[in-house]
Design a protein around this motif. Structure first.
Motif, short mmCIF file in Angstrom:
data_model
loop_
_atom_site.label_atom_id
_atom_site.label_comp_id
_atom_site.label_asym_id
_atom_site.label_seq_id
_atom_site.Cartn_x
_atom_site.Cartn_y
_atom_site.Cartn_z
N PRO A 49 0.80 -1.23 0.00
CA PRO A 49 0.00 0.00 0.00
C PRO A 49 0.83 1.28 0.00
O PRO A 49 0.54 2.21 -0.77
N ASP A 50 1.84 1.36 0.83
CA ASP A 50 2.62 2.59 0.92
C ASP A 50 3.40 2.86 -0.36
O ASP A 50 3.56 4.02 -0.78
N THR A 51 3.89 1.81 -1.00
CA THR A 51 4.64 1.99 -2.24
C THR A 51 3.73 2.43 -3.37
O THR A 51 4.09 3.28 -4.19
N VAL A 52 2.53 1.85 -3.44
CA VAL A 52 1.57 2.28 -4.46
C VAL A 52 1.22 3.75 -4.28
O VAL A 52 1.16 4.52 -5.25
N LEU A 53 1.02 4.18 -3.04
CA LEU A 53 0.73 5.58 -2.77
C LEU A 53 1.90 6.46 -3.19
O LEU A 53 1.71 7.52 -3.82
N ALA A 54 3.13 6.05 -2.87
CA ALA A 54 4.31 6.83 -3.25
C ALA A 54 4.41 6.94 -4.77
O ALA A 54 4.79 8.00 -5.30
N THR A 55 4.05 5.89 -5.49
CA THR A 55 4.09 5.93 -6.95
C THR A 55 3.09 6.95 -7.50
O THR A 55 3.41 7.72 -8.40
N VAL A 56 1.89 6.96 -6.93
CA VAL A 56 0.86 7.91 -7.39
C VAL A 56 1.27 9.34 -7.05
O VAL A 56 1.16 10.25 -7.89
N HIS A 84 1.47 12.84 -9.36
CA HIS A 84 0.12 13.39 -9.28
C HIS A 84 -0.16 14.12 -7.97
O HIS A 84 -1.30 14.47 -7.68
N ARG A 85 0.90 14.37 -7.19
CA ARG A 85 0.70 15.08 -5.93
C ARG A 85 0.12 16.48 -6.19
O ARG A 85 -0.83 16.89 -5.53
N GLY A 86 0.70 17.19 -7.14
CA GLY A 86 0.22 18.54 -7.42
C GLY A 86 -1.09 18.56 -8.18
O GLY A 86 -1.79 19.58 -8.18
N ILE A 87 -1.45 17.46 -8.84
CA ILE A 87 -2.68 17.40 -9.62
C ILE A 87 -3.87 17.01 -8.75
O ILE A 87 -4.94 17.63 -8.83
N LEU A 88 -3.68 16.00 -7.91
CA LEU A 88 -4.78 15.47 -7.12
C LEU A 88 -4.77 15.92 -5.66
O LEU A 88 -5.83 15.96 -5.03
N GLY A 89 -3.59 16.26 -5.15
CA GLY A 89 -3.50 16.47 -3.71
C GLY A 89 -3.35 15.13 -3.00
O GLY A 89 -3.67 14.06 -3.55
N GLU A 90 -2.91 15.16 -1.76
CA GLU A 90 -2.57 13.91 -1.08
C GLU A 90 -3.79 13.04 -0.80
O GLU A 90 -3.76 11.82 -0.97
N THR A 91 -4.91 13.66 -0.38
CA THR A 91 -6.07 12.84 0.01
C THR A 91 -6.68 12.13 -1.19
O THR A 91 -6.97 10.93 -1.15
N ARG A 92 -6.88 12.85 -2.30
CA ARG A 92 -7.44 12.20 -3.47
C ARG A 92 -6.47 11.17 -4.04
O ARG A 92 -6.88 10.14 -4.58
N ALA A 93 -5.16 11.45 -3.92
CA ALA A 93 -4.17 10.46 -4.35
C ALA A 93 -4.29 9.18 -3.50
O ALA A 93 -4.13 8.07 -4.02
N ARG A 94 -4.57 9.34 -2.21
CA ARG A 94 -4.77 8.17 -1.35
C ARG A 94 -5.96 7.34 -1.80
O ARG A 94 -5.92 6.11 -1.83
#
Length: 305
Positions: free
Chosen positions: A167-174, A274-284
């Motif tokens: 899970p954490d790696t997938v989040l880091a990739t996004v 996608h951090r700047g595109i989605l923001g952290e919560t939507r990326a999660r």
């Protein structure tokens, strides 16, 4: 906008307005010698006549009202060169206001998932529906609407992960993206012959029937160079983004020519951040959806309101 262009545009607009007023006035009045509304010299088939009746006055007045409305609009809103209008409206300001309102709505919708672990979010059916929507808008262009990928774009529904599937790696990739580089190795391997031997050996790793002599020669070259990234067992290294070569999952194709091209010319794959595109919560939320495609949540929880 320069002063010259501004004056030019204002002059063109004013000329058009004055021209419309003059045209209405000139064509709407009756002149001495004009035939009466019921008089005409145009007759067809004995009883079809064309009369000279002007438009009703109320219709003409509607055109004048339209002109007055246009002048008022140009006073309130931009349209006369560099004149910004008395209302202070700009398309950029309206865009920002609508964007902020939408962002506030989205923040309320996604607030329950802020900071939650990916595997926890993946247990919420409502969160997965939101993640599916985000995926369709931002990720399906490359990975497909079914998330099964395409040549050069990984399948997200299997258990093969180039950078790791926890899970954490997938989040880091996004959030921060990935950049996978396979350097061209033809010269290092001694030319086309060396590329052929290594390609045949790599094919044999996943069970493909190959020439034993070429595969043995390719193994020698592989053990001297390729193990640095792919490991001695050729199972890859997620820390480097080096894929497992022993399974039958191929990002760029597992046929001989595709493998040979990968070795001789290299590959360069980029997953944008996608951090700047989605923001952290939507990326999660979208990361939870992606993770759920190849993982079954242990115990579903009630959907968030």
């Amino acid at each position: 906008m320069s002063t010259g262009w501004s004056i030019y545009i204002i002059a063109i607009v004013a000329l058009n307005i004055v021209g419309c007023v003059w045209l209405l006035w000139w064509t709407g009045k009756r002149r001495p010698g004009d035939p009466a509304p019921t008089d005409t010299s145009h007759v067809w088939d004995g009883d079809l006549t064309e009369y000279n009746k002007p438009m009703p006055r109320w219709w003409i007045n509607l055109f004048y009202i339209t002109i007055v409305f246009g002048i008022g609009y140009l006073v309130l809103y931009p349209g006369l060169g560099a004149f910004a209008g008395t209302s202070g409206w700009t398309s950029a300001r309206q865009h920002d206001a609508e964007r902020d309102a939408r962002e506030a709505t989205l923040a309320t919708t996604f607030a329950p998932y802020g900071g939650q672990p990916i595997d926890t979010i993946a247990q919420d059916p409502h969160a997965l529906e939101l993640g599916r929507s985000i995926f369709a808008n931002h990720c399906a262009t490359c990975h497909g609407s079914s998330a099964r990928g395409a040549r050069g774009y990984p399948d997200l529904t299997d258990t093969s992960w180039q950078w790791g599937g926890d899970p954490d790696t997938v989040l880091a990739t996004v959030l921060d993206g990935r950049e996978g580089i396979m350097a061209p190795w033809e010269q290092v391997l001694g030319g086309p012959r060396g590329v052929t031997e290594v390609a045949v050996y790599v094919q044999s790793l996943s069970g493909t029937a190959t020439d034993p002599a070429l595969a043995r020669a390719g193994k020698t070259r592989f053990d001297g160079i390729c193990v640095a990234c792919h490991g001695r067992d050729a199972k890859g290294n997620p820390a480097l983004g080096a894929p497992d070569l022993t399974d039958r999952v191929w990002l760029y194709g597992g046929d001989y020519e595709s493998i040979r091209t990968s070795i001789s010319q290299g590959r360069h794959g980029v997953m944008p951040a996608h951090r700047g595109i989605l923001g952290e919560t939507r990326a999660r939320v979208v990361a939870a959806y992606v993770w759920s495609l190849s993982n079954t949540p242990k115990q579903p929880v009630a959907a968030s309101p």
